[in-house]
Design a protein around this motif. Structure first.
Motif, PDB file in Angstrom:
ATOM      1  N   ARG A  68     -11.171  14.818  17.126  1.00  0.00           N
ATOM      2  CA  ARG A  68     -10.269  15.832  17.669  1.00  0.00           C
ATOM      3  C   ARG A  68      -9.889  16.887  16.635  1.00  0.00           C
ATOM      4  NH1 ARG A  68      -7.519  11.238  16.627  1.00  0.00           N
ATOM      5  NH2 ARG A  68      -5.496  11.346  15.548  1.00  0.00           N
ATOM      6  N   GLU A 107     -21.227  14.151  24.545  1.00  0.00           N
ATOM      7  CA  GLU A 107     -19.770  14.243  24.482  1.00  0.00           C
ATOM      8  C   GLU A 107     -19.287  15.522  23.786  1.00  0.00           C
ATOM      9  OE1 GLU A 107     -21.549  11.670  23.730  1.00  0.00           O
ATOM     10  OE2 GLU A 107     -20.807   9.854  24.733  1.00  0.00           O
ATOM     11  N   LEU A 156     -14.624  11.538  21.023  1.00  0.00           N
ATOM     12  CA  LEU A 156     -13.938  12.830  21.024  1.00  0.00           C
ATOM     13  C   LEU A 156     -12.543  12.716  20.422  1.00  0.00           C
ATOM     14  CD1 LEU A 156     -14.943  14.185  24.558  1.00  0.00           C
ATOM     15  CD2 LEU A 156     -15.949  14.743  22.338  1.00  0.00           C
ATOM     16  N   TRP A 157     -11.883  11.602  20.659  1.00  0.00           N
ATOM     17  CA  TRP A 157     -10.556  11.412  20.082  1.00  0.00           C
ATOM     18  C   TRP A 157     -10.638  11.320  18.561  1.00  0.00           C
ATOM     19  CZ3 TRP A 157      -5.709  12.175  21.066  1.00  0.00           C
ATOM     20  CH2 TRP A 157      -4.731  11.547  20.295  1.00  0.00           C
ATOM     21  N   GLU A 158     -11.639  10.642  18.070  1.00  0.00           N
ATOM     22  CA  GLU A 158     -11.811  10.533  16.617  1.00  0.00           C
ATOM     23  C   GLU A 158     -12.162  11.883  15.995  1.00  0.00           C
ATOM     24  OE1 GLU A 158     -14.754   7.570  15.995  1.00  0.00           O
ATOM     25  OE2 GLU A 158     -13.515   5.914  16.748  1.00  0.00           O
ATOM     26  N   ASP A 214     -18.520   8.466  25.922  1.00  0.00           N
ATOM     27  CA  ASP A 214     -17.647   7.837  24.938  1.00  0.00           C
ATOM     28  C   ASP A 214     -16.465   8.745  24.636  1.00  0.00           C
ATOM     29  OD1 ASP A 214     -16.488   6.315  23.011  1.00  0.00           O
ATOM     30  OD2 ASP A 214     -18.150   6.416  21.577  1.00  0.00           O
ATOM     31  N   ILE A 215     -15.352   8.548  25.323  1.00  0.00           N
ATOM     32  CA  ILE A 215     -14.173   9.367  25.111  1.00  0.00           C
ATOM     33  C   ILE A 215     -13.543   9.096  23.756  1.00  0.00           C
ATOM     34  CG2 ILE A 215     -12.565   7.741  26.151  1.00  0.00           C
ATOM     35  CD1 ILE A 215     -12.515  11.574  26.552  1.00  0.00           C
ATOM     36  N   ALA A 216     -13.732   7.894  23.223  1.00  0.00           N
ATOM     37  CA  ALA A 216     -13.160   7.555  21.920  1.00  0.00           C
ATOM     38  C   ALA A 216     -13.768   8.414  20.817  1.00  0.00           C
ATOM     39  CB  ALA A 216     -13.388   6.075  21.623  1.00  0.00           C
ATOM     40  N   ALA A 230     -17.461  18.665  25.851  1.00  0.00           N
ATOM     41  CA  ALA A 230     -16.077  19.026  25.519  1.00  0.00           C
ATOM     42  C   ALA A 230     -15.970  20.518  25.207  1.00  0.00           C
ATOM     43  CB  ALA A 230     -15.591  18.192  24.339  1.00  0.00           C
TER      44      ALA A 230
END
Length: 232
Positions: A11, A186, A7-9, A3-5, A190
């Motif tokens: 960040r 995730e 990690l964006w949330e 779930d890349i989203a 990262a």
């Protein structure tokens, strides 16, 4: 599924952890390099006075885990009136721990220099400290880059232990994300990637420095190395 989203949330936490990891590692490694040089210089220039105390310090550093040293600085310090912020305790722990290893790396580099050069310096009236700075250090620098680079890499990887004393570094913030989202893969992947990038940068910088110092060796040595080929 990755779930890349997520990690964006998250960040903000990841970037904050990256910044804290970078500045603490940089400061701690700089302290280790500087203090290690001082210890090695004291041990070599006046072994009768400083030889045994420095040797004891090195043995203590090599015999105590970094985690224990961090506990002593952060949790044990207040009992003797030493109150350190978690970040400062992390810098001090990495620096004091790494200094013992770098002192031995420096000493090994100094010992590799022919004694005849130092004897000639003494005959010319050059003081031990001037001989250290002008004769020993330039030659020693080429010898210690590979082991020094490896030691820096070890310190950066072991810096993940500062999360145990509540420093908001990459490891601690990744754990916070895991606790909030219940997603394990995730955040830790990262963090693993970021650590790998930091270490790869150190390794490549060390290799570049090693090549640079090798190319700047004295012209006489390069000529001597080329003589057998010329004669052949």
């Amino acid at each position: 599924m990755f779930d890349i989203a997520l990690l964006w949330e998250a960040r903000g936490l990841i970037l904050q952890g990256l910044w804290n990891t970078l500045w603490i590692c940089f400061s701690g490694c700089l302290l280790a390099l500087s203090l290690g040089m001082v210890l090695a210089a004291l041990r070599l220039t006046n072994p009768r006075i400083f030889g045994y105390p420095v040797a004891c310090y090195v043995e203590v550093c090599r015999g105590i885990p970094l985690l224990i040293l961090l506990f002593l600085l952060y949790y044990g310090g207040p009992s003797i009136g030493l109150r350190l912020d978690a970040e400062i305790a992390g810098v001090a722990g990495i620096g004091l721990y790494g200094a013992g290893y770098f002192a031995e790396i420096y000493r090994g580099g100094f010992k590799s220099i022919p004694k005849g050069q130092l004897e000639a310096a003494r005959m010319l009236g050059i003081s031990p400290w001037h001989a250290l700075i002008r004769i020993q250090v330039p030659q020693m620098a080429r010898l210690i880059v590979p082991p020094g680079t490896n030691q820096l890499i070890i310190l950066v990887k072991e810096s993940a232990l500062i999360s145990i004393i509540s420093v908001d570094d990459l490891t601690k913030n990744a754990t916070t994300i895991v606790n909030q989202t219940f997603q394990v893969i995730e955040p830790y992947l990262a963090v693993a990637l970021l650590y790998w990038l930091i270490i790869e940068l150190i390794a490549r910088s060390g290799y570049a420095l090693e090549k640079h110092l090798a190319n700047r060796q004295p012209r006489q040595l390069r000529q001597q190395g080329a003589t057998p080929h010329a004669n052949g």
